[in-house]
Design an enzyme around this catalytic site. Structure first.
Site, PDB file in Angstrom:
ATOM      1  CG  ASP A 231      -1.793   0.946   1.360  1.00 19.72           C
ATOM      2  OD1 ASP A 231      -1.826   2.014   0.512  1.00 19.72           O
ATOM      3  OD2 ASP A 231      -2.729   1.131   1.956  1.00 19.72           O
ATOM      4  CD  GLU A 333      -7.514  -4.791  12.804  1.00 15.04           C
ATOM      5  OE1 GLU A 333      -7.443  -6.017  12.136  1.00 15.04           O
ATOM      6  OE2 GLU A 333      -6.625  -4.124  12.866  1.00 15.04           O
ATOM      7  CG  HIS A 474      -4.525  -1.860   3.693  1.00 15.07           C
ATOM      8  ND1 HIS A 474      -3.695  -0.798   3.896  1.00 15.07           N
ATOM      9  CD2 HIS A 474      -4.761  -2.365   4.894  1.00 15.07           C
ATOM     10  CE1 HIS A 474      -3.439  -0.551   5.235  1.00 15.07           C
ATOM     11  NE2 HIS A 474      -4.029  -1.625   6.057  1.00 15.07           N
TER      12      HIS A 474
END
Length: 526
Positions: A231, A333, A474
């Site tokens: 990326d 996350e 990404h």
């Protein structure tokens, strides 16, 4: 299992007839316990073709008819369970004369080979007894007299208790040894002490290792690191920020939270950092060690395997914290929680956190074709109605690269985060927003994305965006599909409210609720 355990406890407490009394004086009860598991047993002799009715009868037969008492061989050669199994299988395979076994010297055993671990007979009863029953005084109890049955059973019960106690002690010792090995490995790899204490700074910090295993295991796979390194928007931004602001890093102590392959740590080292401490709990840390050594940076970079909440760094304070903690929709996350923990515990009073500022933005989407493919599709599937599937499909937030031309409103920033001051509770929020529509069409979804800034004390500022109008990353974009599209016109304002909070069951996942034109829908990002 809990209900089953409760039912079992009730039976014990209520004196259920199925539970045997331990001290029943009824001879039939003792006889049934003695005979349990031995009914219809046929035990072939190891020396001849005769079949006996029990292991005890077989052993007595071998002694009386063949002159070999197997318990004496067990004692003579100090056989353990494996040695006994090998001996029985050896005798059955070799069909050796009984007298030859009496001449086998200590130390040189013909059955001392792993090939004899394979049973010769399926379900051989001689292999299903505890070798301790063949040694010492127990060997004399294999065929007890009727009068001694009760004492024999009690003796065996005490032996079973002793074995269970020894097994429990061995297990406790094994667990202790395992913990020592973990600490030793941590010391060898990390050059740091482990502190198993728990943080009180939020649900992520309080997760047990087993609860968080799946998260860190996912970062042990190489493919995810390859995707992130490739990326260019992401990786070039971090590199340019550090290489173009070397004065910020010169002679500084830097902490890299969630270092992965160590790319950010190596950028920092090349930018002039005096010391870099790289922390990661996933197995990728071992590759990072090799990578750092391959680039002759091991004198500058120290790698530590562990959760930042559970380790002690080899320094009291650090000057800079760097981390690539961002997830889908920025907060997925919940890795920012760990950066906040590191900041509050280790960052010097005038220290810096990079990236230092982030925005989350929303925009309206008008893509009727995509809506038909995702939602209207279920109205008619090969002639069958599956509309109930909409209730399962719509609540799942979709991570994808959105076509820029499908965005039908100006963006609205719903959250700005200052990484130097934000708290964990502030990462859960509810806020009103307004989207100014730019096209007459149907609003079929809301898209979320984020912007990242490297600003603080930087002469050469760097930023990047995950907007649909910018080069793809990404992270892509996060799309919240509406079950029923909303008709909109250019120039009008679409009013709404968004609520973002962690999933109680999994604090690394997000639950996002949108209130839009009187319609309310909760989406999961997990």
């Amino acid at each position: 299992m809990a209900a089953h355990a409760a039912q079992r406890d009730d039976q014990l407490c209520n004196g259920d007839d199925d539970v045997p009394e331990l001290y029943n004086s009824d001879d039939e009860a003792w006889n049934s316990m003695e005979d349990e598991g031995s009914d219809h047993v046929s035990v072939p002799c190891v020396f001849c073709d005769r079949n006996l009715g029990s292991v005890a009868e077989t052993l007595q037969h071998c002694k009386a008819d063949h002159g070999v008492y197997i318990p004496e061989l067990v004692n003579k050669h100090s056989l353990d369970d494996y040695g006994y199994i090998k001996m029985i299988n050896y005798i059955r395979v070799s069909k050796c004369p009984a007298e030859s076994l009496l001449m086998v010297p200590n130390g040189s055993l013909p059955w001392d080979n792993d090939e004899y671990m394979k049973p010769v007979l399926p379900d051989d009863p001689l292999l299903q007894i505890d070798v301790e029953e063949l040694s010492g005084p127990t060997a004399m109890m294999l065929s007890p007299s009727t009068d001694d049955q009760a004492s024999v059973l009690l003796h065996r019960a005490r032996q079973a208790e002793d074995r269970a106690q020894r097994a429990e002690e061995a297990l406790a010792q094994a667990v202790e040894d395992l913990n020592k090995l973990k600490l030793l490995a941590q010391g060898l790899v990390l050059d740091a002490d482990t502190n198993r204490g728990r943080s009180s700074l939020g649900p992520v910090a309080e997760l047990r290792d087993d609860e968080d295993e799946a998260y860190f295991s996912s970062y042990g796979h190489y493919s995810i690191h390859e995707e992130m390194l490739k990326d260019r928007v992401r990786t070039d931004s971090y590199r340019d920020f550090m290489y173009n602001n070397m004065d910020v890093f010169k002679d500084k102590v830097v902490l890299d939270v969630g270092c992965g392959t160590g790319i950010l740590s190596m950028f920092a080292a090349k930018a002039g950092a005096r010391k870099v401490i790289a922390v990661d709990q996933s197995e990728i840390i071992y590759q990072a060690i090799d990578i750092v050594r391959s680039n002759q940076l091991e004198d500058t970079i120290t790698l530590i395997k562990g959760r930042i909440e559970e380790i002690n760094l080899p320094v009291e304070k650090v000057d800079i914290i760097i981390s690539e903690w961002m997830g889908y929709f920025l907060l997925f996350e919940s890795m920012l929680d760990s950066v906040i923990y590191a900041r509050d515990r280790y960052l010097a009073p005038d220290g810096l956190v990079f990236p230092d500022r982030c925005n989350i933005s929303l925009a309206a989407v008008g893509d009727v074709q995509k809506h038909n493919e995702r939602v209207a599709f279920w109205d008619d599937v090969y002639g069958f109605h599956m509309t109930c599937m909409k209730k399962a499909v719509v609540p799942e937030a979709v991570v994808e690269v959105l076509k820029p031309e499908t965005v039908i409103s100006e963006p609205a920033v719903i959250k700005t985060i200052d990484c130097g001051t934000v708290t964990v509770p502030a990462l859960e929020f509810s806020v009103d927003f307004t989207l100014k529509i730019t096209l007459d069409t149907f609003c079929t979804a809301i898209v979320g994305y984020f912007d990242i800034f490297f600003d603080m004390r930087c002469r050469n500022k760097v930023e990047f965006s995950t907007s649909p109008n910018c080069p793809k990353t990404h992270w892509k974009q996060t799309v919240f599909i509406l079950e029923n599209p909303i008709s909109v016109k250019a120039g009008e304002e679409l009013q709404g409210q968004i609520t973002v909070h962690k999933n109680i069951k999994d604090p690394r996942a997000l639950l996002i609720t949108l209130d839009l034109s009187g319609r309310r829908q909760t989406y999961s990002l997990q």
